[in-house]
Design a protein around this motif. Sequence first.
Motif, PDB file in Angstrom:
ATOM      1  N   SER A 269      12.490  53.154  69.988  1.00 49.23           N
ATOM      2  CA  SER A 269      13.754  52.630  70.511  1.00 49.23           C
ATOM      3  C   SER A 269      13.752  51.099  70.510  1.00 49.23           C
ATOM      4  O   SER A 269      14.753  50.458  70.156  1.00 49.23           O
ATOM      5  N   THR A 270      12.615  50.505  70.882  1.00 50.18           N
ATOM      6  CA  THR A 270      12.488  49.043  70.879  1.00 50.18           C
ATOM      7  C   THR A 270      12.642  48.491  69.465  1.00 50.18           C
ATOM      8  O   THR A 270      13.323  47.487  69.248  1.00 50.18           O
ATOM      9  N   LEU A 271      12.023  49.156  68.498  1.00 51.26           N
ATOM     10  CA  LEU A 271      12.114  48.694  67.108  1.00 51.26           C
ATOM     11  C   LEU A 271      13.540  48.807  66.575  1.00 51.26           C
ATOM     12  O   LEU A 271      14.004  47.939  65.832  1.00 51.26           O
ATOM     13  N   ASP A 272      14.238  49.865  66.965  1.00 47.31           N
ATOM     14  CA  ASP A 272      15.646  50.006  66.565  1.00 47.31           C
ATOM     15  C   ASP A 272      16.473  48.852  67.133  1.00 47.31           C
ATOM     16  O   ASP A 272      17.356  48.298  66.451  1.00 47.31           O
ATOM     17  N   ARG A 273      16.186  48.490  68.386  1.00 45.31           N
ATOM     18  CA  ARG A 273      16.927  47.393  69.020  1.00 45.31           C
ATOM     19  C   ARG A 273      16.648  46.067  68.318  1.00 45.31           C
ATOM     20  O   ARG A 273      17.569  45.260  68.078  1.00 45.31           O
ATOM     21  N   ILE A 274      15.373  45.811  67.973  1.00 45.42           N
ATOM     22  CA  ILE A 274      15.014  44.584  67.271  1.00 45.42           C
ATOM     23  C   ILE A 274      15.689  44.545  65.903  1.00 45.42           C
ATOM     24  O   ILE A 274      16.249  43.519  65.489  1.00 45.42           O
ATOM     25  N   HIS A 275      15.671  45.685  65.211  1.00 41.72           N
ATOM     26  CA  HIS A 275      16.302  45.760  63.887  1.00 41.72           C
ATOM     27  C   HIS A 275      17.786  45.439  63.971  1.00 41.72           C
ATOM     28  O   HIS A 275      18.318  44.648  63.174  1.00 41.72           O
ATOM     29  N   ALA A 276      18.459  46.033  64.956  1.00 44.64           N
ATOM     30  CA  ALA A 276      19.904  45.814  65.101  1.00 44.64           C
ATOM     31  C   ALA A 276      20.212  44.360  65.472  1.00 44.64           C
ATOM     32  O   ALA A 276      21.228  43.802  65.035  1.00 44.64           O
ATOM     33  N   ALA A 277      19.327  43.738  66.257  1.00 42.32           N
ATOM     34  CA  ALA A 277      19.559  42.350  66.673  1.00 42.32           C
ATOM     35  C   ALA A 277      19.389  41.369  65.521  1.00 42.32           C
ATOM     36  O   ALA A 277      20.030  40.311  65.497  1.00 42.32           O
ATOM     37  N   ILE A 278      18.524  41.703  64.572  1.00 51.01           N
ATOM     38  CA  ILE A 278      18.227  40.769  63.486  1.00 51.01           C
ATOM     39  C   ILE A 278      19.213  40.891  62.331  1.00 51.01           C
ATOM     40  O   ILE A 278      19.691  39.874  61.800  1.00 51.01           O
ATOM     41  N   GLU A 279      19.518  42.116  61.928  1.00 47.83           N
ATOM     42  CA  GLU A 279      20.330  42.292  60.714  1.00 47.83           C
ATOM     43  C   GLU A 279      21.780  41.908  60.944  1.00 47.83           C
ATOM     44  O   GLU A 279      22.331  42.086  62.030  1.00 47.83           O
ATOM     45  N   GLY A 280      22.390  41.365  59.887  1.00 50.43           N
ATOM     46  CA  GLY A 280      23.787  40.961  59.944  1.00 50.43           C
ATOM     47  C   GLY A 280      23.962  39.567  59.369  1.00 50.43           C
ATOM     48  O   GLY A 280      23.008  38.782  59.322  1.00 50.43           O
ATOM     49  N   PRO A 281      25.134  39.229  58.898  1.00 49.16           N
ATOM     50  CA  PRO A 281      25.354  37.929  58.251  1.00 49.16           C
ATOM     51  C   PRO A 281      25.351  36.777  59.241  1.00 49.16           C
ATOM     52  O   PRO A 281      25.585  36.962  60.439  1.00 49.16           O
ATOM     53  N   PHE A 282      25.070  35.575  58.735  1.00 47.54           N
ATOM     54  CA  PHE A 282      25.249  34.353  59.520  1.00 47.54           C
ATOM     55  C   PHE A 282      25.937  33.330  58.631  1.00 47.54           C
ATOM     56  O   PHE A 282      25.886  33.422  57.404  1.00 47.54           O
ATOM     57  N   LEU A 283      26.598  32.371  59.241  1.00 45.47           N
ATOM     58  CA  LEU A 283      27.373  31.393  58.490  1.00 45.47           C
ATOM     59  C   LEU A 283      26.526  30.179  58.145  1.00 45.47           C
ATOM     60  O   LEU A 283      25.883  29.579  59.012  1.00 45.47           O
ATOM     61  N   TYR A 284      26.516  29.828  56.870  1.00 46.96           N
ATOM     62  CA  TYR A 284      25.869  28.602  56.411  1.00 46.96           C
ATOM     63  C   TYR A 284      26.885  27.825  55.587  1.00 46.96           C
ATOM     64  O   TYR A 284      27.340  28.306  54.542  1.00 46.96           O
ATOM     65  N   LEU A 285      27.294  26.660  56.079  1.00 48.22           N
ATOM     66  CA  LEU A 285      28.340  25.865  55.437  1.00 48.22           C
ATOM     67  C   LEU A 285      29.582  26.714  55.190  1.00 48.22           C
ATOM     68  O   LEU A 285      30.158  26.724  54.097  1.00 48.22           O
ATOM     69  N   ASP A 286      29.973  27.463  56.225  1.00 48.94           N
ATOM     70  CA  ASP A 286      31.163  28.333  56.204  1.00 48.94           C
ATOM     71  C   ASP A 286      31.048  29.490  55.224  1.00 48.94           C
ATOM     72  O   ASP A 286      32.043  30.153  54.911  1.00 48.94           O
ATOM     73  N   GLN A 287      29.846  29.756  54.733  1.00 47.87           N
ATOM     74  CA  GLN A 287      29.636  30.872  53.816  1.00 47.87           C
ATOM     75  C   GLN A 287      28.740  31.918  54.485  1.00 47.87           C
ATOM     76  O   GLN A 287      27.656  31.586  54.971  1.00 47.87           O
ATOM     77  N   PRO A 288      29.192  33.179  54.559  1.00 51.53           N
ATOM     78  CA  PRO A 288      28.359  34.200  55.193  1.00 51.53           C
ATOM     79  C   PRO A 288      27.154  34.560  54.311  1.00 51.53           C
ATOM     80  O   PRO A 288      27.309  34.830  53.119  1.00 51.53           O
ATOM     81  N   LEU A 289      25.974  34.532  54.892  1.00 51.51           N
ATOM     82  CA  LEU A 289      24.768  34.920  54.177  1.00 51.51           C
ATOM     83  C   LEU A 289      24.133  36.101  54.905  1.00 51.51           C
ATOM     84  O   LEU A 289      24.076  36.125  56.133  1.00 51.51           O
ATOM     85  N   PRO A 290      23.641  37.087  54.149  1.00 47.49           N
ATOM     86  CA  PRO A 290      23.052  38.265  54.801  1.00 47.49           C
ATOM     87  C   PRO A 290      21.641  37.997  55.306  1.00 47.49           C
ATOM     88  O   PRO A 290      20.877  37.237  54.706  1.00 47.49           O
ATOM     89  N   ILE A 291      21.303  38.610  56.428  1.00 52.34           N
ATOM     90  CA  ILE A 291      19.922  38.650  56.897  1.00 52.34           C
ATOM     91  C   ILE A 291      19.529  40.116  57.012  1.00 52.34           C
ATOM     92  O   ILE A 291      20.183  40.892  57.718  1.00 52.34           O
TER      93      ILE A 291
END
Length: 342
Positions: A269-291
């Motif tokens: 359950s802890t690993l699932d929570r860590i995975h969900a917290a990390i994955e997802g795009p972030f904005l770099y110079l207004d461009q979404p980049l995947p993590i």
Amino acid sequence: MPNRKALLRIIEIHSQVAQLGLDLAGVMSLSVHGTLELVDADGAAIELAEGEDLVYRAVAGAASHQLGVRVRREGSLSGTCLRQGIPLICDDAESDHRVDLEACRRVGLRSMIVLPLSHQGTPVGVLKAFSARPRSFGDGDVEVLALMSKVLGAAMYWATRYGRDDLFHRATHDDMTGLANRSLFMDRLRHATAEVERGDPPIAVVLLDMDGLKHINDSLGHAAGDAALIEFSRRLSGATRESDTVARLGGDEFAVILSHAGSAATLASTLDRIHAAIEGPFLYLDQPLPIRVSIGASRCPEDWRDATTLMECADMRMYESKRLRQGTREGGTRPTPLDPPC
């Protein structure tokens, strides 16, 4: 006087040290690998003084598995070198009363040479080279490694101009993310496994690979890659507890020591929570980049009880998870980071 080849290699190392700038952990790693080239040694290490102990903070060759290992100052040749502030040679550990014989036997050490390292005039550690053969070192090796220790001492000074505390922070933390580095991580992992042996609650080791960093670097440049690494580390830190140790091991590799890991179900359950917290795009110079992230974990004492094997188990599971994930179609089941059995 060192021969021409040795002098040229030291000059080359000095140049590489200058390029590393304030990266003290990188400078120390370069120094121990350079030591192996300069003298006929099987292993090399830098041990920094912390309290009553000396801790292996950089390693090379036969010392590679000793990163983070602690030895007592009292009763060791390294401790004597630090106290006296002069180079020391051990011709044969089996007959030298100054050495910690049990520690020498653990790494197959028969002879060694140790030189003091100073920071702002204060001895803070030693540079050590060792061999599995007796009588491997002489005065010529002292002269060569004395030049290396001066290069290292100067780098330590410029990397840590704000005082002694900063020396140890830079030696044990990643400059970019501020997380613990591999040396501090292994130090804490060995301590944590010893505490489990003494009856403390189970712990878990989690290894994480940031997937897709090379693509970001190649397509948008290393500034974008650095931004992604910093965001990854921020999310990982936010998903863990203050009692956990979060580290960047190097490149796109991260790790966590989870204290009080609980049952296998709790850990999953802890690993699932860590995975969900990390994955997802972030904005770099207004461009979404995947993590994206691949995760593998091992438990102590359920899987293994020693630090090295726990790391190997978690690493195997992480790469198995990565392999299965790459072969899983979109919408499929995400591989578990706790399989296969180690």
